[in-house]
Design an enzyme around this catalytic site. Sequence first.
Site, PDB file in Angstrom:
ATOM      1  N   HIS A  80     -10.890 -43.812  -8.451  1.00 40.97           N
ATOM      2  CA  HIS A  80     -10.114 -43.168  -7.386  1.00 40.97           C
ATOM      3  C   HIS A  80     -10.588 -41.717  -7.297  1.00 40.97           C
ATOM      4  O   HIS A  80     -10.238 -40.895  -8.145  1.00 40.97           O
ATOM      5  CB  HIS A  80      -8.613 -43.267  -7.749  1.00 40.97           C
TER       6      HIS A  80
ATOM      7  N   MET B 264     -10.536 -38.165  -6.080  1.00 39.12           N
ATOM      8  CA  MET B 264      -9.748 -37.101  -5.438  1.00 39.12           C
ATOM      9  C   MET B 264     -10.624 -35.857  -5.491  1.00 39.12           C
ATOM     10  O   MET B 264     -10.346 -34.893  -6.220  1.00 39.12           O
ATOM     11  CB  MET B 264      -8.422 -36.912  -6.193  1.00 39.12           C
TER      12      MET B 264
ATOM     13  N   ASP C 188      -8.976 -41.970 -12.525  1.00 39.30           N
ATOM     14  CA  ASP C 188      -8.619 -40.884 -11.601  1.00 39.30           C
ATOM     15  C   ASP C 188      -9.546 -39.690 -11.749  1.00 39.30           C
ATOM     16  O   ASP C 188      -9.592 -39.052 -12.804  1.00 39.30           O
ATOM     17  CB  ASP C 188      -7.179 -40.436 -11.863  1.00 39.30           C
TER      18      ASP C 188
ATOM     19  N   MET D 257      -0.843 -44.067  -1.574  1.00 38.54           N
ATOM     20  CA  MET D 257      -0.288 -43.151  -2.578  1.00 38.54           C
ATOM     21  C   MET D 257       1.232 -43.097  -2.399  1.00 38.54           C
ATOM     22  O   MET D 257       1.732 -42.839  -1.304  1.00 38.54           O
ATOM     23  CB  MET D 257      -0.857 -41.736  -2.398  1.00 38.54           C
TER      24      MET D 257
ATOM     25  N   MET E 161     -10.430 -35.990 -10.465  1.00 35.59           N
ATOM     26  CA  MET E 161      -9.846 -34.826  -9.763  1.00 35.59           C
ATOM     27  C   MET E 161     -10.746 -33.617  -9.965  1.00 35.59           C
ATOM     28  O   MET E 161     -11.298 -33.425 -11.049  1.00 35.59           O
ATOM     29  CB  MET E 161      -8.456 -34.520 -10.315  1.00 35.59           C
TER      30      MET E 161
ATOM     31  N   SER F 217      -3.620 -46.591 -15.170  1.00 38.95           N
ATOM     32  CA  SER F 217      -4.376 -45.362 -14.929  1.00 38.95           C
ATOM     33  C   SER F 217      -4.582 -44.649 -16.250  1.00 38.95           C
ATOM     34  O   SER F 217      -3.610 -44.275 -16.923  1.00 38.95           O
ATOM     35  CB  SER F 217      -3.606 -44.447 -13.976  1.00 38.95           C
TER      36      SER F 217
ATOM     37  N   ASP G  55      -0.214 -46.510  -5.792  1.00 39.83           N
ATOM     38  CA  ASP G  55      -0.489 -45.588  -6.909  1.00 39.83           C
ATOM     39  C   ASP G  55       0.528 -44.451  -6.918  1.00 39.83           C
ATOM     40  O   ASP G  55       0.615 -43.681  -5.961  1.00 39.83           O
ATOM     41  CB  ASP G  55      -1.915 -45.028  -6.696  1.00 39.83           C
TER      42      ASP G  55
ATOM     43  N   HIS H  66      -7.905 -48.196 -13.845  1.00 35.73           N
ATOM     44  CA  HIS H  66      -7.855 -47.212 -12.754  1.00 35.73           C
ATOM     45  C   HIS H  66      -8.288 -45.857 -13.318  1.00 35.73           C
ATOM     46  O   HIS H  66      -7.732 -45.377 -14.307  1.00 35.73           O
ATOM     47  CB  HIS H  66      -6.440 -47.155 -12.186  1.00 35.73           C
TER      48      HIS H  66
END
Length: 221
Positions: free
Chosen positions: A67, A69, A36, A138, A38, A9, A176, A34
């Site tokens: 991913h 979020m 992330d 998660m 957010m 990540s 993750d 990966h």
Amino acid sequence: MSTYRIAPSILSADFARLGEEVKNVVAAGADIIHFDVMDNHYVPNLTIGPLVCEAIRPHVQVPIDVHLMVKPVDRIIPDFAKAGANIISFHPEASEHIDRTLQLIHDQGCKAGLVFNPATPLHYLEHVLDKLDLILIMSVNPGFGGQSFIPQALKKIAAVRQMIDASGREIMLEVDGGIKVENIADVARAGADTFVAGSAIFGKPDYKSVIDAMRSQLAAV
Ligand code: DX5
Ligand code: ZN
């Protein structure tokens, strides 16, 4: 289970040198990047978007696993597809119409994943398993790198492994949060095949020695 994938990540990478960081981690043996995302709304943190995905895309040949979020999710999906994402996953709580979001990801030519927080029930899988390419469990509450692995995730991973095997479909089972050399074998034994690790890899000076150590743990499973 023979194919294991390590997915560093970039949340824990040095953002001032991101191109170099992703190249180095792939050279060190990463199978997937990966990524992330957010939004300071669905999770209490703010990270990176499609522009950054587009910027790292030319630096790596491996799949980029986005991913999300973020809430809502649908509007941003085509932007990530255009930015070179290969896999896009989202949290069911963040979509009003989960089936439609999965369809949207596929229509954009990407693989689709659904993400389960520690307290999110698995019942969504009864209805959409046939549309998934990836299930992400998660093992921390989403929002931050460097948290501790929540051991209850192991039971959930085992339950999902049974569902995937019973379906006969090829679905990646990714985990993750809080994964390290010390616990990766337990996570693999529970049934995972794809391992996200942020701080365990980017927090160390030698990425290859961490990834090699993870692979030797996995070889002994
Ligand atoms: C958490 C993110 C993770 C995180 C993992 O919300 O989804 O991908 O970066 O970081 P570590 O491996 O440090 O727990
Ligand atoms: Zn993640």
